[in-house]
Motif scaffolding. Structure first.
Motif, mmCIF file in Angstrom:
data_model
loop_
_atom_site.group_PDB
_atom_site.id
_atom_site.type_symbol
_atom_site.label_atom_id
_atom_site.label_comp_id
_atom_site.label_asym_id
_atom_site.label_seq_id
_atom_site.Cartn_x
_atom_site.Cartn_y
_atom_site.Cartn_z
ATOM 1 N N ASN A 47 39.217 37.189 30.250
ATOM 2 C CA ASN A 47 40.480 37.520 29.602
ATOM 3 C C ASN A 47 40.291 38.279 28.294
ATOM 4 O O ASN A 47 41.261 38.505 27.573
ATOM 5 N N SER A 48 39.061 38.656 27.972
ATOM 6 C CA SER A 48 38.767 39.450 26.770
ATOM 7 C C SER A 48 37.753 40.520 27.161
ATOM 8 O O SER A 48 36.552 40.277 27.153
ATOM 9 N N TRP A 49 38.241 41.691 27.512
ATOM 10 C CA TRP A 49 37.357 42.785 27.923
ATOM 11 C C TRP A 49 36.856 43.574 26.727
ATOM 12 O O TRP A 49 35.880 44.303 26.829
ATOM 13 N N ARG A 129 34.257 34.254 35.165
ATOM 14 C CA ARG A 129 35.320 34.005 36.134
ATOM 15 C C ARG A 129 36.582 33.555 35.409
ATOM 16 O O ARG A 129 36.508 32.814 34.442
ATOM 17 N N ARG A 130 37.717 33.996 35.908
ATOM 18 C CA ARG A 130 38.992 33.662 35.296
ATOM 19 C C ARG A 130 39.455 32.286 35.777
ATOM 20 O O ARG A 130 39.492 32.016 36.984
ATOM 21 N N GLU A 131 39.781 31.417 34.831
ATOM 22 C CA GLU A 131 40.236 30.072 35.161
ATOM 23 C C GLU A 131 41.533 30.138 35.977
ATOM 24 O O GLU A 131 42.462 30.863 35.643
ATOM 25 N N VAL A 136 35.807 37.228 39.178
ATOM 26 C CA VAL A 136 35.274 37.760 37.917
ATOM 27 C C VAL A 136 36.051 39.002 37.515
ATOM 28 O O VAL A 136 36.554 39.752 38.362
ATOM 29 N N TRP A 137 36.149 39.178 36.193
ATOM 30 C CA TRP A 137 36.864 40.315 35.629
ATOM 31 C C TRP A 137 36.090 40.815 34.420
ATOM 32 O O TRP A 137 35.467 40.023 33.701
ATOM 33 N N LYS A 138 36.143 42.129 34.172
ATOM 34 C CA LYS A 138 35.487 42.716 33.004
ATOM 35 C C LYS A 138 36.011 44.130 32.788
ATOM 36 O O LYS A 138 36.813 44.638 33.573
ATOM 37 N N CYS A 139 35.520 44.740 31.722
ATOM 38 C CA CYS A 139 35.906 46.115 31.390
ATOM 39 C C CYS A 139 35.627 47.071 32.550
ATOM 40 O O CYS A 139 34.554 47.031 33.157
#
Length: 254
Positions: A47-49, A129-131, A136-139
């Motif tokens: 949640n913080s890219w 990984r996003r709760e 998974v998420w990233k820039c």
């Protein structure tokens, strides 16, 4: 294409964080201030890219240790490094992680199975990984924007041009010129060398102190760099075992 972040002109405004969240619809982090810091994100995660680090330092006084020194702030907008040799790509079993035509690394969330192999493979601890989601998420280096000829949202919003976007070769030349212009012994470039442990970063930095001060590994290495040699040895071992088994069966013939 990539980023050059000049921390010497970062003012910690967090415009890059806000622009990243707004453009990419990244969920909010809340208002959980970490101790006595103005840093409310703490680190890069799902949640913080973009993460603007606030580092408060006491500069030693010239009058001796008994005299209080001045306070200085180091600011740095951190981001995924988009490594040339990206360990996350090597370990992804679904092909969710992809290298684009811009030589950047993105996550295709629709085929991510949330296995987390890339989380442990990243030498910078960028991927998470996003709760409640598991993926998974990233820039993405604003893949949708740069494909239309626009700059990434963070670089567009940065009021001091601390975050610069463009072809990596041009950015490396610009960074070297800026380093020489500063002429400060503590200043250094981080992640600009194509011969480092990750083959060079697609997002590199001008720092005003040691990398560890900013929470960066001093000598990052792709955790999968020895995989080809390991697979080769495993293959040779398997062939040797198969040959030994074949010989043992042949030896039993009457």
């Amino acid at each position: 294409m990539g980023f050059f972040t000049d921390t010497s002109v970062c003012i910690g405004c967090k415009a890059c964080e806000v622009a990243c969240k707004e453009w990419n619809a990244v969920p909010a982090d809340g208002l959980d201030l970490l101790g006595m810091s103005f840093d409310n994100t703490g680190q890069l995660d799902a949640n913080s890219w973009r993460h603007v680090a606030f580092i408060e330092q006491t500069v030693p006084s010239a009058e001796g240790p008994e005299t209080p020194g001045d306070i200085r702030w180091l600011m740095m907008s951190d981001v995924c490094k988009h490594c040339t040799h990206a360990a996350c790509l090597d370990v992804c079993p679904t092909g969710s992680l992809l290298r684009t035509e811009f030589d950047t690394v993105i996550v295709q969330a629709d085929i991510c199975n949330g296995c987390g192999y890339c989380v442990s493979a990243c030498p910078y601890g960028v991927i998470a990984r996003r709760e409640g989601d598991g993926r998974v998420w990233k820039c993405t280096l604003c893949y949708d924007r740069i494909g239309d000829g626009l700059r990434p949202a963070c670089a567009t919003a940065c009021p001091t041009e601390s975050i610069q976007y463009g072809p990596l070769d041009e950015l490396r030349e610009r960074a070297q010129a800026r380093l020489e212009q500063l002429d400060r012994p503590e200043a250094r470039l981080y992640g600009h060398d194509p011969d480092d442990g990750v083959g060079g970063q697609g997002a590199f930095f001008l720092l005003l102190d040691e990398p560890e001060v900013y929470g960066l590994p001093p000598a990052p290495v792709a955790s999968t760099r020895d995989l080809p040699q390991m697979w080769k040895r495993a293959g040779l071992a398997a062939l040797t075992m198969a040959a030994a088994v074949a010989v043992s069966f042949l030896g039993r013939r009457p």
